[in-house]
Design an enzyme around this catalytic site. Structure first.
Site, PDB file in Angstrom:
ATOM      1  N   GLU A 125       0.820  -1.205   0.000  1.00 24.54           N
ATOM      2  CA  GLU A 125       0.000   0.000   0.000  1.00 24.54           C
ATOM      3  C   GLU A 125       0.855   1.258   0.000  1.00 24.54           C
ATOM      4  OE1 GLU A 125      -4.050  -1.369   2.200  1.00 24.54           O
ATOM      5  OE2 GLU A 125      -2.365  -0.962   3.513  1.00 24.54           O
ATOM      6  N   CYS A 138       3.409   8.662   1.221  1.00 27.81           N
ATOM      7  CA  CYS A 138       3.984   7.710   2.168  1.00 27.81           C
ATOM      8  C   CYS A 138       4.235   6.401   1.408  1.00 27.81           C
ATOM      9  CB  CYS A 138       2.991   7.515   3.312  1.00 27.81           C
ATOM     10  SG  CYS A 138       3.569   6.383   4.560  1.00 27.81           S
ATOM     11  N   CYS A 145       6.674  -6.722   7.084  1.00 26.03           N
ATOM     12  CA  CYS A 145       7.872  -6.277   7.805  1.00 26.03           C
ATOM     13  C   CYS A 145       8.325  -7.405   8.720  1.00 26.03           C
ATOM     14  CB  CYS A 145       7.545  -5.032   8.632  1.00 26.03           C
ATOM     15  SG  CYS A 145       8.970  -4.300   9.445  1.00 26.03           S
ATOM     16  N   CYS A 149       6.962  -4.762  15.739  1.00 31.33           N
ATOM     17  CA  CYS A 149       6.675  -3.747  16.756  1.00 31.33           C
ATOM     18  C   CYS A 149       5.254  -3.995  17.250  1.00 31.33           C
ATOM     19  CB  CYS A 149       6.821  -2.341  16.181  1.00 31.33           C
ATOM     20  SG  CYS A 149       8.498  -2.040  15.598  1.00 31.33           S
ATOM     21  N   CYS A 152       2.135  -1.966  15.901  1.00 32.49           N
ATOM     22  CA  CYS A 152       2.049  -1.696  14.455  1.00 32.49           C
ATOM     23  C   CYS A 152       1.320  -2.802  13.707  1.00 32.49           C
ATOM     24  CB  CYS A 152       3.466  -1.518  13.895  1.00 32.49           C
ATOM     25  SG  CYS A 152       3.498  -1.349  12.101  1.00 32.49           S
ATOM     26  N   CYS A 375      -0.721   6.111   9.907  1.00 32.08           N
ATOM     27  CA  CYS A 375       0.536   5.466  10.319  1.00 32.08           C
ATOM     28  C   CYS A 375       0.272   4.146  11.020  1.00 32.08           C
ATOM     29  CB  CYS A 375       1.257   6.306  11.363  1.00 32.08           C
ATOM     30  SG  CYS A 375       1.940   7.780  10.750  1.00 32.08           S
TER      31      CYS A 375
END
Ligand code: SAH
Ligand code: SF4
Length: 400
Positions: A125, A138, A145, A149, A152, A375
């Site tokens: 995305e 962005c 990933c 975290c 996230c 975010c």
């Protein structure tokens, strides 16, 4: 905000099924450096003496004009255009869905061939955030990933693969295509003025591709977004931070989020490998950091977790001597998370404390929450991970 002229080809809000994916038959030239373009021209028989000039023309058409086919490249001879079209494309990643938030934020879902099995597709995305004085794109660096975290959404997704330089530059090109934002805009203004490497993935774990892509994005004979308007955000891959300054030279953002190792180990597990002290030393050593080019420290506001005034005090103490600004990010919730966003008055108190200590401390306004574009909310089609698989991935990230 200026009105947007919509391109003609409408993109559905709902994506088509992954199974309908047709992999590209020819390689795209997008993402190649000048040297690589010259090599490709050599492969199709362009004489060495002509290559430099042809590369310059191609560069202009690809990255300045945003040509979507070789036919558009009218300054290049018909013969060479035909030869190019026979072997290559100028394709960007395929846009399979476009969502527009009620605040004007746009999110594109892009489909890419998977690295190992070209018949299979991956998705990533990319988000455009218009503001009055700028438009920020962005950009993602990985599908998923490896770093989990805990706050996230992307971190809950299996890393499928690194993006190539072409797929990273391709996101900027898709945005320019969709926003009619190439050099021939009638009013001469630009919509995409800033780039943040804050989409899916850890950019410093895909160093070479991110570097190559950002050098293309920053090249002033092409896309031409200055390096001061490009920000790379990292969760703290210490050995690559100084390298990023030397080899890419963009603005740096650090996802700090906690001021004590114990808590940071939990929020950003990479901290176990590169603790706060080492991370801040890498920031002190970051080439080009100065009061005019401050390092941004991102700090997600998690209710009752990291948002006390004691945390704020320690934050100010830790950053002493580093040219820094602090960006407070209200936590953006996602389905299944246990965290909550700090109360607004607590965010204000925290912000006021660091402001009074001499730091700029803007609170990032959440944008595009309604389309899960804010975010940490990005997450593309994913396979659910078992606890065991997650642990294995985490171990992998900690040892490489
Ligand atoms: N992997 C890089 C860049 C992508 S994340 C990094 O971690 O820096 C971009 C920013 O969003 C990071 O500061 C990240 O910590 C933050 N973020 C992640 N999840 C979030 C959430 N749910 N709410 C608010 N910010 C989040
Ligand atoms: Fe990865 Fe950044 Fe999310 Fe951490 S915050 S899981 S490093 S994308």
């Amino acid at each position: 905000m200026q009105p947007t002229t919509e391109p003609h080809n409408a993109i559905p809000v709902e994506k088509t099924p992954l199974e309908t994916y047709v992999p590209p038959a020819k390689p795209s030239l997008i993402g190649l450096s000048r040297t690589e373009l010259a090599d490709r021209l050599g492969e199709i028989g362009v004489a060495p003496a002509q290559r430099k000039m042809r590369v310059q023309q191609l560069w202009h058409w690809l990255y300045f004009r945003g040509a979507q086919s070789f036919d558009d490249m009218t300054s290049i001879s018909k013969g060479i255009r035909a030869e190019l079209a026979q072997h290559f494309t100028v394709d960007r990643p395929e846009v399979v869905a476009e969502q527009i938030s009620n605040d004007g934020t746009r999110k594109w879902l892009l489909r890419l061939p998977s690295g190992d099995n070209l018949q299979k597709a991956h998705e990533v995305e990319c988000v455009y955030i218009p503001e009055t004085d700028r438009g920020t794109l962005c950009v993602s660096s990985q599908v998923g990933c490896t770093l989990n975290c805990s706050f996230c959404h992307t971190g809950t997704q299996r890393l499928v693969r690194n993006l190539t330089a072409g797929e990273i530059v391709g996101q900027v090109m898709v945005a320019r295509d969709r926003l009619n934002d190439w050099a021939d805009r009638e009013d001469g203004t630009r919509r995409v003025t800033n780039i943040v490497m804050m989409g899916m993935g850890e950019p410093l774990y895909n160093f070479d591709a991110v570097r190559d892509a950002l050098l293309i994005v920053g090249d002033n004979e092409g896309i031409g977004i200055s390096r001061r308007r490009i920000t790379l955000s990292t969760s703290g891959v210490v050995p690559n931070i100084v390298r990023a300054g030397e080899e890419i030279g963009v603005m740096l953002a650090i996802s700090l989020h906690a001021v004590r190792d114990e808590l940071r180990n939990e929020l950003v597990p990479l901290n176990r490998k590169y603790p706060i002290k080492e991370l801040l030393q890498a920031c002190r050593d970051y080439p080009g950091a100065s009061n005019a080019r401050r390092i941004t420290f991102e700090y997600v506001m998690l209710k009752g977790v990291n948002d006390s005034l004691d945390d704020a005090k320690l934050l100010v103490k830790l950053l002493k001597g580093i040219p820094a600004k602090i960006n407070l990010i209200p936590f953006n919730p996602w389905p299944g998370t246990a965290y909550e966003c700090s109360d607004w008055d607590q965010i204000e108190k925290f912000s006021e404390y660091i402001f009074n200590a001499g730091y700029s401390s803007p609170v990032r306004t959440p944008r595009g929450r309604d389309i899960l574009a804010a975010c940490g909310q990005l997450k593309s089609e994913t396979e659910k991970l078992s606890a065991r698989e997650r642990q294995a991935l985490r171990a992998m990230a900690m040892t490489d």
